[in-house]
Design an enzyme around this catalytic site. Structure first.
Site, PDB file in Angstrom:
ATOM      1  CD  GLU A 134      50.289  -8.106  22.011  1.00 62.04           C
ATOM      2  OE1 GLU A 134      51.488  -8.373  21.793  1.00 62.04           O
ATOM      3  OE2 GLU A 134      49.859  -6.934  22.044  1.00 62.04           O
ATOM      4  CD  GLU A 152      49.300  -3.368  19.829  1.00 64.93           C
ATOM      5  OE1 GLU A 152      48.699  -3.563  20.906  1.00 64.93           O
ATOM      6  OE2 GLU A 152      49.020  -3.980  18.790  1.00 64.93           O
ATOM      7  N   GLY A 159      49.521  -3.661  24.174  1.00 65.61           N
ATOM      8  CA  GLY A 159      48.822  -2.413  23.861  1.00 65.61           C
ATOM      9  C   GLY A 159      49.587  -1.180  24.314  1.00 65.61           C
ATOM     10  CB  ALA A 176      44.755  -4.903  26.229  1.00 65.32           C
TER      11      ALA A 176
HETATM   12  N1  CO8 Z   1      46.388  -6.429  32.431  1.00 65.06           N
HETATM   13  C1  CO8 Z   1      45.857  -6.505  33.655  1.00 65.06           C
HETATM   14  N2  CO8 Z   1      46.591  -6.483  34.783  1.00 65.06           N
HETATM   15  C2  CO8 Z   1      47.929  -6.387  34.633  1.00 65.06           C
HETATM   16  C3  CO8 Z   1      48.547  -6.305  33.370  1.00 65.06           C
HETATM   17  C4  CO8 Z   1      47.717  -6.316  32.225  1.00 65.06           C
HETATM   18  N3  CO8 Z   1      48.197  -6.207  30.992  1.00 65.06           N
HETATM   19  N4  CO8 Z   1      49.888  -6.233  33.553  1.00 65.06           N
HETATM   20  C5  CO8 Z   1      50.089  -6.264  34.880  1.00 65.06           C
HETATM   21  N5  CO8 Z   1      48.921  -6.343  35.535  1.00 65.06           N
HETATM   22  C6  CO8 Z   1      48.689  -6.407  36.977  1.00 65.06           C
HETATM   23  C7  CO8 Z   1      49.092  -7.772  37.524  1.00 65.06           C
HETATM   24  O1  CO8 Z   1      48.031  -8.715  37.344  1.00 65.06           O
HETATM   25  C8  CO8 Z   1      49.341  -7.449  38.974  1.00 65.06           C
HETATM   26  O2  CO8 Z   1      48.099  -7.347  39.631  1.00 65.06           O
HETATM   27  P1  CO8 Z   1      47.883  -8.059  41.066  1.00 65.06           P
HETATM   28  O3  CO8 Z   1      48.809  -7.303  41.975  1.00 65.06           O
HETATM   29  O4  CO8 Z   1      46.436  -7.809  41.336  1.00 65.06           O
HETATM   30  O5  CO8 Z   1      48.272  -9.497  40.901  1.00 65.06           O
HETATM   31  C9  CO8 Z   1      49.941  -6.042  38.918  1.00 65.06           C
HETATM   32  O6  CO8 Z   1      49.574  -5.496  37.648  1.00 65.06           O
HETATM   33  C10 CO8 Z   1      51.461  -6.038  38.986  1.00 65.06           C
HETATM   34  O7  CO8 Z   1      51.949  -6.928  37.998  1.00 65.06           O
HETATM   35  P2  CO8 Z   1      52.909  -8.164  38.332  1.00 65.06           P
HETATM   36  O8  CO8 Z   1      52.709  -8.634  39.719  1.00 65.06           O
HETATM   37  O9  CO8 Z   1      52.764  -9.151  37.229  1.00 65.06           O
HETATM   38  O10 CO8 Z   1      54.339  -7.406  38.250  1.00 65.06           O
HETATM   39  P3  CO8 Z   1      55.726  -8.046  37.837  1.00 65.06           P
HETATM   40  O11 CO8 Z   1      56.754  -7.016  38.131  1.00 65.06           O
HETATM   41  O12 CO8 Z   1      55.897  -9.410  38.407  1.00 65.06           O
HETATM   42  O13 CO8 Z   1      55.623  -8.214  36.222  1.00 65.06           O
HETATM   43  C11 CO8 Z   1      55.060  -7.528  33.997  1.00 65.06           C
HETATM   44  C12 CO8 Z   1      55.467  -7.071  35.419  1.00 65.06           C
HETATM   45  C13 CO8 Z   1      56.243  -8.257  33.345  1.00 65.06           C
HETATM   46  C14 CO8 Z   1      54.742  -6.279  33.198  1.00 65.06           C
HETATM   47  C15 CO8 Z   1      53.835  -8.467  34.080  1.00 65.06           C
HETATM   48  O14 CO8 Z   1      52.839  -7.833  34.853  1.00 65.06           O
HETATM   49  C16 CO8 Z   1      53.246  -8.831  32.750  1.00 65.06           C
HETATM   50  O15 CO8 Z   1      53.772  -9.683  32.053  1.00 65.06           O
HETATM   51  N6  CO8 Z   1      52.103  -8.179  32.403  1.00 65.06           N
HETATM   52  C17 CO8 Z   1      51.385  -8.511  31.192  1.00 65.06           C
HETATM   53  C18 CO8 Z   1      52.095  -7.972  29.982  1.00 65.06           C
HETATM   54  C19 CO8 Z   1      51.327  -8.381  28.750  1.00 65.06           C
HETATM   55  O16 CO8 Z   1      51.202  -9.535  28.425  1.00 65.06           O
HETATM   56  N7  CO8 Z   1      50.842  -7.373  28.025  1.00 65.06           N
HETATM   57  C20 CO8 Z   1      50.079  -7.598  26.820  1.00 65.06           C
HETATM   58  C21 CO8 Z   1      48.639  -7.714  27.148  1.00 65.06           C
HETATM   59  S1  CO8 Z   1      47.681  -8.184  25.739  1.00 65.06           S
HETATM   60  C22 CO8 Z   1      47.540  -6.792  24.854  1.00 65.06           C
HETATM   61  O17 CO8 Z   1      48.028  -5.755  25.210  1.00 65.06           O
HETATM   62  C23 CO8 Z   1      46.769  -6.917  23.602  1.00 65.06           C
HETATM   63  C24 CO8 Z   1      46.591  -5.586  22.944  1.00 65.06           C
HETATM   64  C25 CO8 Z   1      45.627  -5.685  21.824  1.00 65.06           C
HETATM   65  C26 CO8 Z   1      44.222  -5.852  22.291  1.00 65.06           C
HETATM   66  C27 CO8 Z   1      43.272  -5.662  21.175  1.00 65.06           C
HETATM   67  C28 CO8 Z   1      41.808  -5.803  21.502  1.00 65.06           C
HETATM   68  C29 CO8 Z   1      41.417  -5.847  22.943  1.00 65.06           C
END
Ligand code: CO8
Length: 260
Positions: A136, A116, A113, A67
Site C-alpha cells: 500500500e 489481508e 487486500g 483492493a
Molecule cells: N486493482 C485493480 N487492477 C489491478 C490490480 C488491483 N489491485 N492489480 C492488478 N490489476 C490489473 C492491472 O491494472 C492490469 O490491468 P490492465 O490489463 O487493464 O492494465 C491487470 O490486472 C494485470 O496486471 P499487470 O499488468 O500489472 O500484471 P503484472 O504481472 O505486470 O504485475 C502485479 C502484477 C505485481 C500484481 C501488479 O499488477 C500490481 O502491482 N498490482 C497492484 C498490487 C497492489 O498494489 N495491491 C494493493 C492494492 S491497495 C489495497 O489492497 C488496499 C487494501 C485496503 C483497502 C481498504 C479500503 C478500501
C-alpha cells in the site's frame, strides 16, 4: 443473491469459493466484497452440513492482487476512506469468525487486500508461485483491511513493520518460514492438502471446532487497533500522495510523492 464475481462449487461436503476476476488479478471491487459478505453472512451461515470452505482466486496468476485500485481511487475521492476500511473490517471479521474453517488456497499474488483476505482465513495453503505483501505504501496509503493488525499476529511486530513500511513482497517459501502460511506445495498438491485438512477437521466434533475458532479469536479481539487503522486509512486517502500513488499505478508510472 446471484453472484457475478464469485464461483461456488460444493464437492464432497467442501465448498470451493473462487474469486473470479482473473483479468484484474481478482482484485476486490465493491461488488466482489458485497458478494463475499453475502456468502459469509446470509449465504451459508446457518448451514452445518459441510466441512469448511476453500477460498481461492481464478486463474493461475493471482489469489487476489489487492483492493481494486482503479475503483477505490474514485470511491475514496468521495472522502469516505475510513468508512470503506470499516466496512472491509466487518466483512473480514465474518470470515475470521465463520463457524466452519476457511482455508485460503493462495495460488499466486496475495497483495494488499489479498494478503489481508488470506490472513482473515483460518489456515493458508500456498502454491509455490504464491507471493505475499502489503504494498500500500507504494500507493501512498496503508493497509486498510486489517493488515496492520493481523500481519503482526502471524509473523511478529518486527517483520510485519518491515513489510508494511517497505511494501516489499515475499515469496511462498519465505512466508512459510515466517509462519504466515501453513504449507507450500506444487499447485495440484496444494489443493489436495487444503481438502485433506478440511476432511480431518470435518471428522471432529463440529461444536468443538466452532468453539475453538471462537476462543482463538477472542485473544485477538481488541477493537482499538482496527479503529486506529480505519482512521489512519481515512486520513491517508485525503492526501495528494494517495491520488498521485493510485494514479501512477493506473498510468503505469512511478509515483512522485511530496508528503502532502
Ligand atoms: N486493482 C485493480 N487492477 C489491478 C490490480 C488491483 N489491485 N492489480 C492488478 N490489476 C490489473 C492491472 O491494472 C492490469 O490491468 P490492465 O490489463 O487493464 O492494465 C491487470 O490486472 C494485470 O496486471 P499487470 O499488468 O500489472 O500484471 P503484472 O504481472 O505486470 O504485475 C502485479 C502484477 C505485481 C500484481 C501488479 O499488477 C500490481 O502491482 N498490482 C497492484 C498490487 C497492489 O498494489 N495491491 C494493493 C492494492 S491497495 C489495497 O489492497 C488496499 C487494501 C485496503 C483497502 C481498504 C479500503 C478500501
Amino acid at each position: 443473491m446471484t453472484y457475478e464475481n464469485l464461483l461456488v462449487e460444493v464437492k464432497d461436503r467442501i465448498i470451493f469459493l473462487t474469486i473470479n476476476r482473473p483479468k484484474a488479478l481478482n482484485a476486490l471491487n465493491v461488488q466482489t466484497l458485497t458478494e463475499i459478505r453475502h456468502f459469509f453472512s446470509a449465504g451459508y451461515q446457518d448451514h452445518d452440513d459441510f466441512h469448511g470452505v476453500i477460498l481461492t482466486g481464478a486463474g493461475d496468476r493471482a489469489f487476489v492482487a489487492g483492493a481494486d485500485i482503479k475503483e477505490f481511487l474514485a470511491v475514496a475521492e468521495d472522502g469516505n476512506g475510513e468508512t470503506m476500511a470499516q466496512r472491509g473490517h466487518e466483512i473480514f471479521f465474518l470470515i475470521e469468525r465463520f463457524h466452519r474453517p476457511v482455508i485460503a488456497l493462495v495460488n499466486g499474488f496475495a497483495l494488499g487486500g489479498g494478503c489481508e483476505l488470506a490472513m482473515a482465513c483460518h489456515l493458508r495453503v500456498a502454491t509455490e508461485n504464491a507471493s505475499f505483501g502489503q504494498p500500500e505504501v507504494n500507493l501512498g496509503i496503508i493497509p486498510g483491511y486489517g493488515g496492520t493488525q493481523r500481519l503482526n499476529q502471524y509473523i511478529g511486530k518486527g517483520k510485519a513493520t518491515e513489510l508494511i513500511l517497505t511494501g516489499d513482497r515475499i515469496d511462498a517459501q519465505e512466508a512459510h518460514r515466517l509462519g504466515l502460511v501453513n504449507y507450500v506445495l506444487p499447485q495440484e498438491e496444494a489443493r489436495e492438502k487444503a481438502v485433506e485438512l478440511l476432511r480431518v477437521i470435518g471428522s471432529k466434533g463440529p461444536i468443538a471446532i466452532q468453539q475453538s475458532i471462537r476462543a482463538i479469536n477472542a485473544y485477538y479481539d481488541g477493537k482499538e487497533g482496527y479503529a486506529a487503522e480505519a482512521a489512519a486509512f481515512g486520513a491517508v486517502t485525503k492526501t495528494e500522495d494517495f491520488r498521485e500513488g493510485a494514479s501512477a499505478f493506473v498510468e503505469k508510472r512511478i509515483a512522485n510523492f511530496r508528503g502532502k
